[in-house]
Design a protein around this motif. Structure first.
Motif, PDB file in Angstrom:
ATOM      1  N   PHE A 140       0.868  -1.175   0.000  1.00 54.26           N
ATOM      2  CA  PHE A 140       0.000   0.000   0.000  1.00 54.26           C
ATOM      3  C   PHE A 140       0.906   1.227   0.000  1.00 54.26           C
ATOM      4  N   THR A 141       1.363   1.607  -1.167  1.00 55.14           N
ATOM      5  CA  THR A 141       2.412   2.629  -1.281  1.00 55.14           C
ATOM      6  C   THR A 141       2.063   3.941  -0.589  1.00 55.14           C
ATOM      7  N   PRO A 142       0.856   4.512  -0.774  1.00 51.88           N
ATOM      8  CA  PRO A 142       0.565   5.776  -0.076  1.00 51.88           C
ATOM      9  C   PRO A 142       0.639   5.646   1.443  1.00 51.88           C
ATOM     10  N   LEU A 143       0.194   4.487   1.957  1.00 49.90           N
ATOM     11  CA  LEU A 143       0.221   4.288   3.406  1.00 49.90           C
ATOM     12  C   LEU A 143       1.652   4.104   3.901  1.00 49.90           C
ATOM     13  N   ILE A 144       2.508   3.485   3.098  1.00 45.95           N
ATOM     14  CA  ILE A 144       3.925   3.369   3.467  1.00 45.95           C
ATOM     15  C   ILE A 144       4.529   4.758   3.616  1.00 45.95           C
ATOM     16  N   ARG A 145       4.243   5.614   2.641  1.00 43.94           N
ATOM     17  CA  ARG A 145       4.780   6.983   2.707  1.00 43.94           C
ATOM     18  C   ARG A 145       4.274   7.711   3.951  1.00 43.94           C
ATOM     19  N   GLU A 146       2.972   7.548   4.229  1.00 43.17           N
ATOM     20  CA  GLU A 146       2.387   8.212   5.401  1.00 43.17           C
ATOM     21  C   GLU A 146       3.042   7.718   6.685  1.00 43.17           C
ATOM     22  N   ALA A 147       3.230   6.404   6.794  1.00 44.52           N
ATOM     23  CA  ALA A 147       3.824   5.832   8.006  1.00 44.52           C
ATOM     24  C   ALA A 147       5.265   6.293   8.192  1.00 44.52           C
ATOM     25  N   LEU A 148       6.046   6.242   7.124  1.00 47.68           N
ATOM     26  CA  LEU A 148       7.450   6.635   7.233  1.00 47.68           C
ATOM     27  C   LEU A 148       7.579   8.112   7.582  1.00 47.68           C
ATOM     28  N   LEU A 150       5.671   9.667   9.503  1.00 48.21           N
ATOM     29  CA  LEU A 150       5.371   9.766  10.931  1.00 48.21           C
ATOM     30  C   LEU A 150       6.434   9.070  11.787  1.00 48.21           C
ATOM     31  N   GLY A 151       7.453   8.500  11.133  1.00 47.50           N
ATOM     32  CA  GLY A 151       8.476   7.767  11.873  1.00 47.50           C
ATOM     33  C   GLY A 151       8.037   6.399  12.323  1.00 47.50           C
ATOM     34  N   ILE A 152       7.015   5.830  11.658  1.00 48.74           N
ATOM     35  CA  ILE A 152       6.485   4.519  12.020  1.00 48.74           C
ATOM     36  C   ILE A 152       7.151   3.451  11.157  1.00 48.74           C
ATOM     37  N   PRO A 153       7.819   2.470  11.751  1.00 48.14           N
ATOM     38  CA  PRO A 153       8.437   1.412  10.955  1.00 48.14           C
ATOM     39  C   PRO A 153       7.382   0.522  10.303  1.00 48.14           C
ATOM     40  N   VAL A 154       7.705   0.037   9.112  1.00 50.73           N
ATOM     41  CA  VAL A 154       6.753  -0.741   8.311  1.00 50.73           C
ATOM     42  C   VAL A 154       7.356  -2.097   7.950  1.00 50.73           C
ATOM     43  N   VAL A 155       6.563  -3.148   8.131  1.00 54.06           N
ATOM     44  CA  VAL A 155       6.911  -4.499   7.677  1.00 54.06           C
ATOM     45  C   VAL A 155       5.903  -4.896   6.604  1.00 54.06           C
ATOM     46  N   VAL A 156       6.393  -5.262   5.423  1.00 53.82           N
ATOM     47  CA  VAL A 156       5.526  -5.668   4.317  1.00 53.82           C
ATOM     48  C   VAL A 156       5.738  -7.152   4.043  1.00 53.82           C
ATOM     49  N   LEU A 157       4.673  -7.941   4.150  1.00 53.74           N
ATOM     50  CA  LEU A 157       4.752  -9.365   3.835  1.00 53.74           C
ATOM     51  C   LEU A 157       4.526  -9.549   2.341  1.00 53.74           C
ATOM     52  N   GLU A 158       5.470 -10.199   1.691  1.00 56.29           N
ATOM     53  CA  GLU A 158       5.424 -10.404   0.245  1.00 56.29           C
ATOM     54  C   GLU A 158       5.493 -11.889  -0.085  1.00 56.29           C
ATOM     55  N   LEU A 159       5.040 -12.249  -1.283  1.00 58.56           N
ATOM     56  CA  LEU A 159       5.154 -13.622  -1.780  1.00 58.56           C
ATOM     57  C   LEU A 159       6.300 -13.779  -2.764  1.00 58.56           C
ATOM     58  N   LYS A 160       6.820 -12.664  -3.291  1.00 65.68           N
ATOM     59  CA  LYS A 160       7.854 -12.710  -4.329  1.00 65.68           C
ATOM     60  C   LYS A 160       9.224 -12.441  -3.727  1.00 65.68           C
ATOM     61  N   ALA A 161      10.092 -13.427  -3.847  1.00 67.43           N
ATOM     62  CA  ALA A 161      11.427 -13.319  -3.235  1.00 67.43           C
ATOM     63  C   ALA A 161      12.223 -12.154  -3.801  1.00 67.43           C
ATOM     64  N   GLU A 162      12.006 -11.823  -5.065  1.00 67.68           N
ATOM     65  CA  GLU A 162      12.798 -10.756  -5.682  1.00 67.68           C
ATOM     66  C   GLU A 162      12.467  -9.376  -5.113  1.00 67.68           C
ATOM     67  N   LEU A 163      11.375  -9.253  -4.368  1.00 64.97           N
ATOM     68  CA  LEU A 163      10.995  -7.966  -3.787  1.00 64.97           C
ATOM     69  C   LEU A 163      11.504  -7.790  -2.357  1.00 64.97           C
ATOM     70  N   VAL A 164      12.086  -8.833  -1.782  1.00 69.67           N
ATOM     71  CA  VAL A 164      12.574  -8.767  -0.397  1.00 69.67           C
ATOM     72  C   VAL A 164      13.701  -7.747  -0.288  1.00 69.67           C
ATOM     73  N   ARG A 165      13.599  -6.885   0.730  1.00 72.25           N
ATOM     74  CA  ARG A 165      14.668  -5.904   0.972  1.00 72.25           C
ATOM     75  C   ARG A 165      14.536  -5.340   2.383  1.00 72.25           C
ATOM     76  N   GLU A 166      15.611  -4.763   2.866  1.00 70.65           N
ATOM     77  CA  GLU A 166      15.623  -4.085   4.160  1.00 70.65           C
ATOM     78  C   GLU A 166      16.232  -2.708   3.945  1.00 70.65           C
ATOM     79  N   GLU A 167      15.538  -1.695   4.425  1.00 69.83           N
ATOM     80  CA  GLU A 167      16.067  -0.337   4.374  1.00 69.83           C
ATOM     81  C   GLU A 167      15.568   0.395   5.612  1.00 69.83           C
ATOM     82  N   PRO A 168      16.120   1.573   5.911  1.00 68.03           N
ATOM     83  CA  PRO A 168      15.711   2.257   7.143  1.00 68.03           C
ATOM     84  C   PRO A 168      14.196   2.450   7.235  1.00 68.03           C
ATOM     85  N   GLY A 169      13.590   1.868   8.266  1.00 70.49           N
ATOM     86  CA  GLY A 169      12.167   2.019   8.506  1.00 70.49           C
ATOM     87  C   GLY A 169      11.275   1.082   7.726  1.00 70.49           C
TER      88      GLY A 169
END
Length: 278
Positions: A140-148, A150-169
């Motif tokens: 939910f891209t707009p909600l990710i932007r809103e959360a970040l 506000l300084g709220i960390p976000v965890v996104v559950l995905e089914l596609k391995a190629e989309l896995v990543r870790e970055e600040p927040g």
């Protein structure tokens, strides 16, 4: 509330709607064009029943849309036939079955005089605030932007391995267990189609708020609420003829439909709706 899987509860709910209001037949199936990169509105099919009620379902899982285009039209078949496919069919049959359950639900709502709240967005029901940890099933891209913001960390559950990543927040992961650390969660309604609802729901039982959103979520929400969901966001068709034409063309739905939200506080309950609709 039964402890049966949500899918079986919904099939039984559809059976009870027809027992109370009489049997239905499929009038029409609207399918978006099978294009390579559809817009959001081109991702959903629509089943219309013979009383005019319309229900939607997601079609981009496991070649569902292609399979639906290859099959004969279900027009004229009984609604109960299609609903049975949701319980035990392939991906295309499940999509048709869920759309039919959603159409039967709209029939029930109309007969009982119930209209969900259109003034409160399902994202707004999460009431994000500093100190929250937000989990997502789906992007939910707009909600990710809103959360970040506000300084709220976000965890996104995905089914596609190629989309896995870790970055600040932001963490995009294949591990549903990481949702257990989130106190607010939003999920696509795809969980109702791919047999993952019960698994994912087991990780949000301690969350403060859980929203399931998407046009596929037009079903009776009782079993979802019993599993810890606090808001269900779906689509409400207000102009069926225009809406179905737009689905067939893969166009934006415009004013033919709008978003609605159902919460336990405003929902009368399935049994009460059945009683009011008789």
């Amino acid at each position: 509330m039964s402890t049966a899987p949500v899918r079986l509860w919904l099939v039984d709910a559809a059976r009870r709607i027809e027992a109370a209001l009489g049997p239905s037949r499929v009038e029409r199936l609207a399918l978006p064009p099978p294009v390579a990169h559809p817009g959001k509105e081109g991702e959903f099919c629509a089943v219309q029943l013979d009383d005019g009620s319309v229900g939607l379902s997601f079609t981009l899982l496991d070649g569902t849309l292609r399979a639906l285009h290859a099959r004969p039209s279900p027009a004229g078949r009984s609604a109960s036939e299609l609903v049975a496919g949701y319980a035990a069919g392939d991906a295309a049959a499940r999509a048709l079955g869920l759309a039919t359950i959603n159409a039967l639900t709209r029939r029930l709502y109309d007969r009982a005089g119930f209209e969900p709240d259109g003034s409160v967005g399902s994202f707004g029901s999460l009431a994000l605030a500093h100190g929250d940890r937000l989990g997502m099933v789906g992007h939910f891209t707009p909600l990710i932007r809103e959360a970040l913001a506000l300084g709220i960390p976000v965890v996104v559950l995905e089914l596609k391995a190629e989309l896995v990543r870790e970055e600040p927040g932001l963490a995009v992961t294949l591990d549903p267990g990481r949702l257990a650390g989130c106190n607010k969660i939003v999920s696509t309604s795809t969980l109702l189609l791919n047999d993952t609802f019960e698994q994912v729901a087991s990780y949000w039982r301690h969350a403060d708020a859980v929203a399931i959103v998407g046009p596929s979520a037009g079903c009776p929400p009782d079993a979802l609420f019993a599993a810890g969901v606090s808001a269900v966001g779906a689509a409400w068709v207000s102009d069926a003829e225009s809406f179905l034409a737009r689905v067939d063309a893969g166009e934006k739905w415009g004013g033919a439909a709008h978003k609605v939200t159902v919460t336990p506080q405003r929902y009368p309950g399935f049994d009460r709706l059945l009683g009011a609709a008789r």
